[in-house]
Motif scaffolding. Structure first.
Motif, PDB file in Angstrom:
ATOM      1  N   SER A 256     -38.613   8.811 -10.963  1.00 39.49           N
ATOM      2  CA  SER A 256     -37.793   9.814 -10.271  1.00 39.49           C
ATOM      3  C   SER A 256     -37.648  11.091 -11.096  1.00 39.49           C
ATOM      4  O   SER A 256     -37.448  12.164 -10.543  1.00 39.49           O
ATOM      5  CB  SER A 256     -36.417   9.241  -9.939  1.00 39.49           C
ATOM      6  OG  SER A 256     -35.727   8.899 -11.130  1.00 39.49           O
ATOM      7  N   GLN A 257     -37.761  10.960 -12.429  1.00 43.27           N
ATOM      8  CA  GLN A 257     -37.651  12.136 -13.303  1.00 43.27           C
ATOM      9  C   GLN A 257     -39.011  12.615 -13.808  1.00 43.27           C
ATOM     10  O   GLN A 257     -39.106  13.645 -14.472  1.00 43.27           O
ATOM     11  CB  GLN A 257     -36.733  11.819 -14.487  1.00 43.27           C
ATOM     12  CG  GLN A 257     -35.314  11.529 -14.066  1.00 43.27           C
ATOM     13  CD  GLN A 257     -34.408  11.223 -15.250  1.00 43.27           C
ATOM     14  OE1 GLN A 257     -34.666  11.643 -16.367  1.00 43.27           O
ATOM     15  NE2 GLN A 257     -33.343  10.490 -15.001  1.00 43.27           N
ATOM     16  N   LYS A 258     -40.043  11.808 -13.554  1.00 39.49           N
ATOM     17  CA  LYS A 258     -41.412  12.114 -13.981  1.00 39.49           C
ATOM     18  C   LYS A 258     -41.520  12.304 -15.488  1.00 39.49           C
ATOM     19  O   LYS A 258     -42.293  13.142 -15.977  1.00 39.49           O
ATOM     20  CB  LYS A 258     -41.944  13.336 -13.241  1.00 39.49           C
ATOM     21  CG  LYS A 258     -42.007  13.125 -11.745  1.00 39.49           C
ATOM     22  CD  LYS A 258     -42.527  14.321 -11.017  1.00 39.49           C
ATOM     23  CE  LYS A 258     -42.528  14.007  -9.533  1.00 39.49           C
ATOM     24  NZ  LYS A 258     -42.442  15.135  -8.685  1.00 39.49           N
ATOM     25  N   CYS A 259     -40.733  11.514 -16.230  1.00 38.65           N
ATOM     26  CA  CYS A 259     -40.772  11.577 -17.682  1.00 38.65           C
ATOM     27  C   CYS A 259     -40.127  10.312 -18.258  1.00 38.65           C
ATOM     28  O   CYS A 259     -39.582   9.493 -17.527  1.00 38.65           O
ATOM     29  CB  CYS A 259     -40.048  12.815 -18.203  1.00 38.65           C
ATOM     30  SG  CYS A 259     -38.260  12.805 -17.875  1.00 38.65           S
ATOM     31  N   ILE A 260     -40.204  10.190 -19.560  1.00 34.79           N
ATOM     32  CA  ILE A 260     -39.531   9.098 -20.263  1.00 34.79           C
ATOM     33  C   ILE A 260     -38.057   9.449 -20.352  1.00 34.79           C
ATOM     34  O   ILE A 260     -37.692  10.555 -20.752  1.00 34.79           O
ATOM     35  CB  ILE A 260     -40.137   8.920 -21.665  1.00 34.79           C
ATOM     36  CG1 ILE A 260     -41.608   8.511 -21.549  1.00 34.79           C
ATOM     37  CG2 ILE A 260     -39.350   7.900 -22.479  1.00 34.79           C
ATOM     38  CD1 ILE A 260     -42.389   8.611 -22.846  1.00 34.79           C
TER      39      ILE A 260
ATOM     40  N   GLN B 147     -48.445   9.932 -20.915  1.00 35.98           N
ATOM     41  CA  GLN B 147     -47.061  10.384 -20.726  1.00 35.98           C
ATOM     42  C   GLN B 147     -46.102   9.246 -20.398  1.00 35.98           C
ATOM     43  O   GLN B 147     -45.049   9.464 -19.797  1.00 35.98           O
ATOM     44  CB  GLN B 147     -46.991  11.490 -19.681  1.00 35.98           C
ATOM     45  CG  GLN B 147     -47.826  12.694 -20.057  1.00 35.98           C
ATOM     46  CD  GLN B 147     -47.852  13.745 -18.982  1.00 35.98           C
ATOM     47  OE1 GLN B 147     -47.505  13.506 -17.830  1.00 35.98           O
ATOM     48  NE2 GLN B 147     -48.279  14.939 -19.361  1.00 35.98           N
ATOM     49  N   LYS B 148     -46.468   8.020 -20.787  1.00 35.61           N
ATOM     50  CA  LYS B 148     -45.618   6.850 -20.582  1.00 35.61           C
ATOM     51  C   LYS B 148     -45.453   6.124 -21.905  1.00 35.61           C
ATOM     52  O   LYS B 148     -46.359   6.143 -22.745  1.00 35.61           O
ATOM     53  CB  LYS B 148     -46.252   5.888 -19.575  1.00 35.61           C
ATOM     54  CG  LYS B 148     -46.479   6.487 -18.204  1.00 35.61           C
ATOM     55  CD  LYS B 148     -47.220   5.516 -17.314  1.00 35.61           C
ATOM     56  CE  LYS B 148     -47.572   6.157 -15.978  1.00 35.61           C
ATOM     57  NZ  LYS B 148     -48.325   5.240 -15.123  1.00 35.61           N
ATOM     58  N   LEU B 149     -44.298   5.480 -22.080  1.00 39.94           N
ATOM     59  CA  LEU B 149     -44.134   4.591 -23.230  1.00 39.94           C
ATOM     60  C   LEU B 149     -45.051   3.397 -23.043  1.00 39.94           C
ATOM     61  O   LEU B 149     -45.106   2.820 -21.953  1.00 39.94           O
ATOM     62  CB  LEU B 149     -42.689   4.095 -23.320  1.00 39.94           C
ATOM     63  CG  LEU B 149     -41.677   4.968 -24.014  1.00 39.94           C
ATOM     64  CD1 LEU B 149     -40.283   4.337 -23.917  1.00 39.94           C
ATOM     65  CD2 LEU B 149     -42.050   5.198 -25.463  1.00 39.94           C
TER      66      LEU B 149
ATOM     67  N   VAL C 252     -47.378  -3.159 -21.417  1.00 41.50           N
ATOM     68  CA  VAL C 252     -46.250  -2.543 -20.724  1.00 41.50           C
ATOM     69  C   VAL C 252     -46.358  -1.026 -20.782  1.00 41.50           C
ATOM     70  O   VAL C 252     -46.699  -0.460 -21.829  1.00 41.50           O
ATOM     71  CB  VAL C 252     -44.916  -2.962 -21.391  1.00 41.50           C
ATOM     72  CG1 VAL C 252     -43.737  -2.289 -20.695  1.00 41.50           C
ATOM     73  CG2 VAL C 252     -44.749  -4.468 -21.402  1.00 41.50           C
ATOM     74  N   GLU C 253     -46.038  -0.383 -19.668  1.00 44.56           N
ATOM     75  CA  GLU C 253     -45.861   1.061 -19.608  1.00 44.56           C
ATOM     76  C   GLU C 253     -44.522   1.345 -18.934  1.00 44.56           C
ATOM     77  O   GLU C 253     -44.180   0.710 -17.933  1.00 44.56           O
ATOM     78  CB  GLU C 253     -46.978   1.724 -18.809  1.00 44.56           C
ATOM     79  CG  GLU C 253     -48.317   1.685 -19.497  1.00 44.56           C
ATOM     80  CD  GLU C 253     -49.376   2.447 -18.738  1.00 44.56           C
ATOM     81  OE1 GLU C 253     -49.255   2.614 -17.506  1.00 44.56           O
ATOM     82  OE2 GLU C 253     -50.344   2.873 -19.398  1.00 44.56           O
ATOM     83  N   LEU C 254     -43.789   2.278 -19.512  1.00 41.46           N
ATOM     84  CA  LEU C 254     -42.481   2.647 -18.969  1.00 41.46           C
ATOM     85  C   LEU C 254     -42.415   4.156 -18.748  1.00 41.46           C
ATOM     86  O   LEU C 254     -42.791   4.938 -19.613  1.00 41.46           O
ATOM     87  CB  LEU C 254     -41.360   2.246 -19.940  1.00 41.46           C
ATOM     88  CG  LEU C 254     -41.200   0.763 -20.229  1.00 41.46           C
ATOM     89  CD1 LEU C 254     -40.164   0.539 -21.330  1.00 41.46           C
ATOM     90  CD2 LEU C 254     -40.807   0.011 -18.973  1.00 41.46           C
ATOM     91  N   ILE C 255     -41.918   4.515 -17.582  1.00 41.58           N
ATOM     92  CA  ILE C 255     -41.628   5.909 -17.243  1.00 41.58           C
ATOM     93  C   ILE C 255     -40.588   5.891 -16.123  1.00 41.58           C
ATOM     94  O   ILE C 255     -40.547   4.953 -15.325  1.00 41.58           O
ATOM     95  CB  ILE C 255     -42.901   6.677 -16.800  1.00 41.58           C
ATOM     96  CG1 ILE C 255     -42.606   8.173 -16.671  1.00 41.58           C
ATOM     97  CG2 ILE C 255     -43.479   6.090 -15.523  1.00 41.58           C
ATOM     98  CD1 ILE C 255     -43.843   9.030 -16.505  1.00 41.58           C
ATOM     99  N   THR C 256     -39.760   6.896 -16.094  1.00 41.48           N
ATOM    100  CA  THR C 256     -38.793   7.026 -15.006  1.00 41.48           C
ATOM    101  C   THR C 256     -39.446   7.899 -13.936  1.00 41.48           C
ATOM    102  O   THR C 256     -39.540   9.116 -14.089  1.00 41.48           O
ATOM    103  CB  THR C 256     -37.476   7.634 -15.514  1.00 41.48           C
ATOM    104  OG1 THR C 256     -36.974   6.806 -16.569  1.00 41.48           O
ATOM    105  CG2 THR C 256     -36.442   7.728 -14.396  1.00 41.48           C
TER     106      THR C 256
ATOM    107  N   HIS D 187     -37.932  -0.722 -13.274  1.00 42.11           N
ATOM    108  CA  HIS D 187     -38.981  -1.733 -13.367  1.00 42.11           C
ATOM    109  C   HIS D 187     -40.195  -1.242 -14.143  1.00 42.11           C
ATOM    110  O   HIS D 187     -40.648  -0.119 -13.932  1.00 42.11           O
ATOM    111  CB  HIS D 187     -39.383  -2.168 -11.952  1.00 42.11           C
ATOM    112  CG  HIS D 187     -38.198  -2.629 -11.174  1.00 42.11           C
ATOM    113  ND1 HIS D 187     -37.465  -1.781 -10.371  1.00 42.11           N
ATOM    114  CD2 HIS D 187     -37.578  -3.828 -11.125  1.00 42.11           C
ATOM    115  CE1 HIS D 187     -36.459  -2.457  -9.827  1.00 42.11           C
ATOM    116  NE2 HIS D 187     -36.503  -3.702 -10.278  1.00 42.11           N
ATOM    117  N   PRO D 188     -40.714  -2.098 -15.016  1.00 46.67           N
ATOM    118  CA  PRO D 188     -41.877  -1.705 -15.816  1.00 46.67           C
ATOM    119  C   PRO D 188     -43.170  -1.765 -15.017  1.00 46.67           C
ATOM    120  O   PRO D 188     -43.271  -2.474 -14.021  1.00 46.67           O
ATOM    121  CB  PRO D 188     -41.896  -2.752 -16.931  1.00 46.67           C
ATOM    122  CG  PRO D 188     -41.300  -3.978 -16.296  1.00 46.67           C
ATOM    123  CD  PRO D 188     -40.250  -3.450 -15.349  1.00 46.67           C
ATOM    124  N   GLU D 189     -44.139  -1.023 -15.485  1.00 46.98           N
ATOM    125  CA  GLU D 189     -45.521  -1.208 -15.059  1.00 46.98           C
ATOM    126  C   GLU D 189     -46.101  -2.115 -16.135  1.00 46.98           C
ATOM    127  O   GLU D 189     -46.057  -1.789 -17.321  1.00 46.98           O
ATOM    128  CB  GLU D 189     -46.264   0.130 -15.038  1.00 46.98           C
ATOM    129  CG  GLU D 189     -45.705   1.118 -14.041  1.00 46.98           C
ATOM    130  CD  GLU D 189     -46.390   2.469 -14.118  1.00 46.98           C
ATOM    131  OE1 GLU D 189     -47.495   2.572 -14.699  1.00 46.98           O
ATOM    132  OE2 GLU D 189     -45.814   3.440 -13.620  1.00 46.98           O
TER     133      GLU D 189
END
Length: 93
Positions: free
Chosen positions: A67-71, A18-20, A61-65, A49-51
């Protein structure tokens, strides 16, 4: 934004847990570190900030927001910036 909409805008990325997600492979460690430095400066400005991890010439790289628990749009913007930096680094070879 749905995951499929995000992927249409970012064809080199995938959805993993569930992450980019994207793996960037560079010529050497210095080029990978330069990429991470440039992204870190932008991520700090965006307060987004990226993971990520780095092993020699590879940056995962993994990206997710969180605070919104989604991309979110923030992830799309940061991923697009990363793509631009990566493309630019290829022209430096």
């Amino acid at each position: 934004m749905t995951d499929s909409q995000a992927l249409k805008r970012l064809p080199d990325w995938s959805i993993v847990n569930q992450k980019l997600h994207r793996q960037f492979v560079f010529q050497d460690f210095a080029q990978a570190f330069d990429f991470m430095t440039q992204v870190a400066i932008m991520a700090e400005k965006m307060d987004h900030h990226p993971e990520w991890s780095n092993s020699y010439n590879t940056v995962d790289v993994e990206l997710i927001t969180h605070s919104q628990k989604c991309i979110s749009q923030l992830d799309i913007e940061l991923a697009t910036y990363m793509n631009d930096i990566f493309k630019h680094s290829l022209t430096k070879e």
